[in-house]
Design an enzyme around this catalytic site. Structure first.
Site, mmCIF file in Angstrom:
data_model
loop_
_atom_site.group_PDB
_atom_site.id
_atom_site.type_symbol
_atom_site.label_atom_id
_atom_site.label_comp_id
_atom_site.label_asym_id
_atom_site.label_seq_id
_atom_site.Cartn_x
_atom_site.Cartn_y
_atom_site.Cartn_z
ATOM 1 C CB CYS A 156 33.268 39.755 38.019
ATOM 2 S SG CYS A 156 34.551 40.191 39.202
ATOM 3 C CB CYS A 159 33.494 43.226 39.551
ATOM 4 S SG CYS A 159 34.767 42.161 38.910
ATOM 5 C CG ASP A 160 29.569 43.694 38.735
ATOM 6 O OD1 ASP A 160 30.145 44.787 38.833
ATOM 7 O OD2 ASP A 160 29.525 43.029 37.686
#
Ligand code: NDP
Length: 333
Positions: A156, A159-160
């Site tokens: 992701c 997200c990261d």
């Protein structure tokens, strides 16, 4: 039509059904424990609907596999994925949600009450059902993906990606997901490699153009990933170019992050013989609602969302499912 949708097989199995001993009746059953499932639980519990929630294979859902969550509103300092899911769980419990460990293995949604079998042995009969089973990112299946999970391997970028500002990363895949991840990462990272196994992208033309125009994206055509290396964290990837041809050669790239972009699989298998889905398996909901084609069955979170796939959008759709189910049950009464 098979009466039971079942993991691995859509056929009913009389022998297994005969083995089922325990049947429990509940008003609202929620299957899944990501942000969508827990938010649906908070709202339905506060509406006095006594929800029972089964956590599934991965309690807490996909977020428990990420490290820091910094884009969920309300956490100015960020929070780890597992802490956030623990908070959501406690909040759902505080209002009386009955949270249980167990995996939904079969479903019969042909009539109300809906029957959902847990761990192949117990049948829950629910007046109404919320499906919040999420989706699972596809991995290549390399042992190194597990070895470096949370230490440089991610599925992701949204997200990261932030943790890789100014660094070099790679995205594997050539579809719209990979192109989107690569473009997102290109805005943060110094350099982005796209590891593409063929000599063309599957992504839409517009995404192909954007990738081609991004100065810091380098597409590695006809490359496949053999492994990752690094001391505790990812420091590079070992690739094979022109696999299976006379020109086959090994290629090493130095990277800090390795992102999977080869697609997701919605966890809808056991419901698919009753619920309308798209070609990939994402549950179709009536636009602007969480309603499925079966009255009394609602879907929220990633199992019905191939586009946004964020914790906050999943939570929002969980709230919608709770409100929709409350209205549905009120109408029945
Ligand atoms: P796709 O199936 O479209 O693409 C998967 C990509 O990963 C392909 O390039 C495929 O290669 C590659 N791949 C698959 N398995 C492997 C493997 N084992 N090793 C190396 N490469 C592999 O999945 P997406 O998630 O990209 O897209 C799914 C759907 O969602 C599509 O319809 C897409 O358009 C849509 N989507 C839409 C978005 C949007 O509108 N914003 C964003 C993301 C997705 P190959 O081509 O060789 O098969």
């Amino acid at each position: 039509m098979a009466l039971f949708g079942k993991i691995g097989s859509l056929e009913s199995n009389q022998e297994e059904k005969n083995e089922i001993k325990e049947v429990e009746k509940v008003k609202v059953l929620i299957v899944g424990s990501g942000p969508a499932g827990y938010t649906a639980a908070i709202y339905t519990a506060r509406a006095n609907l006594s929800p029972v929630l089964y956590e599934g294979l991965q309690p807490g859902g996909q977020l428990t596999t990420t490290t820091e969550v910094e884009n969920f509103p309300g956490y100015p300092q960020g929070v780890t994925g597992s802490d956030m899911m623990e908070d959501l769980k406690k909040q759902a419990e505080r209002f009386g949600t009955d949270i249980r460990f167990g995996l939904a293995t079969e479903a019969d949604l042909s009539q109300r009450p809906f029957k959902v079998t847990i761990d192949g042995s117990k049948v829950i009969e629910a007046e109404a059902l919320i499906i919040a089973t999420g989706a699972t990112a596809k991995y290549l299946g390399l042992p190194d993906e597990k070895k470096y999970a949370g230490s440089g391997v991610s599925a992701c970028a949204t997200c990261d990606g932030f943790f890789y500002r100014g660094k070099d990363v790679a995205v594997v895949g050539g579809g719209d997901t990979a192109a989107e991840e690569a473009l997102y990462l290109a805005g943060l990272a110094k350099k982005v490699f796209m590891i593409v196994r063929r000599d063309e992208l599957r992504a839409s033309k517009v995404m192909q153009e954007r990738v081609a125009n991004a100065e810091n994206i380098e597409v590695l055509w006809k490359h496949q990933t053999k492994g990752l290396f690094g001391d505790g964290v990812v420091e590079g990837a070992l690739l094979v170019k022109n696999l299976g041809t006379p020109e086959e050669e090994e290629v090493k790239i130095a990277i800090d992050g390795f992102f999977l972009g080869i697609g997701h699989k919605p966890n809808s298998d056991i419901f698919e013989s009753f619920i309308e889905t798209d070609d990939v398996g994402y549950i179709n909901t009536v636009p602007g609602t969480s309603k499925t084609n079966v009255p009394g069955v609602f879907a929220c979170g990633d199992v019905q969302d191939s586009i946004y796939r964020q914790a906050v959008t999943a939570a929002g759709s969980g709230c919608m499912a709770a409100i929709d189910i409350e209205r549905f049950l009120a109408e029945q009464e």
